[in-house]
Design an enzyme around this catalytic site. Structure first.
Site, PDB file in Angstrom:
ATOM      1  N   PRO A 275       0.862  -1.087   0.113  1.00  0.00           N
ATOM      2  CA  PRO A 275       0.150  -0.024  -0.068  1.00  0.00           C
ATOM      3  C   PRO A 275       0.864   1.445  -0.081  1.00  0.00           C
ATOM      4  CG  PRO A 275       0.034  -0.999   2.323  1.00  0.00           C
ATOM      5  CD  PRO A 275       1.181  -1.583   1.348  1.00  0.00           C
ATOM      6  N   CYS A 276       1.932   1.284  -0.245  1.00  0.00           N
ATOM      7  CA  CYS A 276       3.008   2.248  -0.239  1.00  0.00           C
ATOM      8  C   CYS A 276       2.415   3.618  -1.185  1.00  0.00           C
ATOM      9  CB  CYS A 276       4.326   2.245  -0.622  1.00  0.00           C
ATOM     10  SG  CYS A 276       4.584   1.345  -2.217  1.00  0.00           S
ATOM     11  N   LYS A 277       1.865   3.248  -2.186  1.00  0.00           N
ATOM     12  CA  LYS A 277       1.310   4.224  -3.253  1.00  0.00           C
ATOM     13  C   LYS A 277      -0.030   4.331  -3.224  1.00  0.00           C
ATOM     14  CE  LYS A 277       5.442   4.920  -4.935  1.00  0.00           C
ATOM     15  NZ  LYS A 277       6.149   6.309  -4.690  1.00  0.00           N
TER      16      LYS A 277
END
Length: 368
Positions: A275-277
């Site tokens: 989910p970093c982006k």
């Protein structure tokens, strides 16, 4: 190395503060309360999604005990993601098709993968059909000349037979006979489960369909939802990591999609989209969708205002002291609209995830 990385992520997630202020329109991030509200809306509108509590030892205290994560089971995956990819081969070439006349105004359509041959008989690939000759009047008469309306027994075709001539099943002993075409029943084992070796594998023109269990959890560190995938083949045998990556876009497989430990289970390993982006992408998508929602709400409010003017129910502050200020304040209040609510967050999120796993039908929601 991977185990050390997972331990680091677990400590980082534990030490991260819980988001308290709503920022889903400004930054694309949501609070745990908003995640629960969006999950309630998703499970209410689309009952294929349900809440699960997971392992009690892995429960997050910032989420309700009975609403730790969302899950939907048996999501179909009809083909591999590589079948959608373009290559430099001739089979992936494009060509223009014209279905009108030869004039310049005729509509043209683009046919993709023009060089690929159809592998399954269908309406789009009916095969070769022989020409059916036309019968004129003489040919039809000659063809019907040899047709007899009397059967070999001497009865006229269409005549109702005598009921006594119909043999009884009991007299002929047909009830005791065994049909050779009847399949032998599959007897389950003592545990009630059927061995995978007893299930016939689909072949020929039968489509082998993979299915996925899709889970949505809340990531405390990134403050966004996180998707998890658990795949099975047509015999309900769990897929290997290499098989799962066949159903994921090549731009994301082994990059943003990896196999990790499921946070609400002590033993389960599943594929996860990192989910970093998510926050930045969701912010852009929400901005575009929110602009359309605001425009529709303003148009609806304007139309309702016209109806109020016709009915004479709306009062304006003319002829009173301070009427202009009150009128300007009222107009300003009318311009304030709610826009897209946070309830729709997971609906939009699934549409974003569908671009990462294009062959897995994770998005069963309606179109915006």
């Amino acid at each position: 190395m991977h185990a050390i990385q997972q331990q680091y992520w677990a400590v980082r997630d534990y030490l991260s503060p819980v988001l308290k202020e709503s920022k889903f329109k400004e930054h694309g991030r949501i609070t745990p309360e908003e995640f629960v509200a969006a999950g309630d809306f998703l499970s209410y509108k689309f009952p294929v999604w349900t809440w699960e509590k997971g392992d009690a030892s892995k429960a997050r205290d910032y989420l309700p005990a009975e609403k730790q994560y969302l899950v939907t089971r048996g999501v179909p995956c009809l083909r591999r993601a590589t079948s959608l990819a373009y290559t430099d081969a001739d089979e992936d070439a494009e060509r223009l098709l014209s279905f009108g006349d030869s004039s310049a105004t005729a509509d043209e359509w683009v046919e993709t993968h023009a060089g690929r041959g159809a592998t399954v008989d269908s309406a789009a690939n009916p095969g070769e059909i022989d020409d059916i000759p036309d019968l004129d009047g003489d040919g039809l008469a000659s063809a019907m000349a040899d047709v007899s309306m009397v059967s070999e027994s001497g009865a006229t075709v269409g005549e109702t037979p005598d009921l006594d001539d119909i043999p009884d099943m009991e007299e002929e002993g047909l009830e005791d006979g065994e049909d050779e075409a009847t399949a032998a029943p599959v007897v389950p084992k003592a545990g009630g489960a059927i061995d995978a070796s007893q299930v016939g594998v689909a072949n020929g023109n039968l489509l082998q369909v993979r299915t996925y269990d899709v889970m949505i959890t809340y990531d405390k560190y990134y403050q966004t939802p996180r998707i998890w995938l658990l795949g099975y083949d047509e015999n309900r045998t769990p897929l290997t990591p290499s098989q799962i990556f066949q159903d994921i876009s090549a731009d994301h497989a082994l990059k943003t999609v990896t196999i990790e430990a499921f946070p609400h289970s002590s033993t389960l390993q599943a594929a996860s989209v990192h989910p970093c982006k998510h926050a930045s992408v969701m912010k852009k998508v929400i901005e575009r969708m929110n602009a359309g929602v605001v425009e529709e709400q303003l148009a609806a409010r304007k139309n309702s205002g016209k109806h109020q003017d016709k009915d004479g129910k709306k009062k304006w502050g003319f002829g009173r002291k301070g009427g202009k200020e009150e009128g300007a304040k009222g107009a300003g209040e009318e311009e304030e609209v709610e826009g897209m609510r946070v309830d729709f967050y997971l609906v939009v999120f699934l549409k974003f995830i569908a671009s990462i796993v294009p062959t897995i039908e994770v998005d069963s929601t309606t179109a915006f």
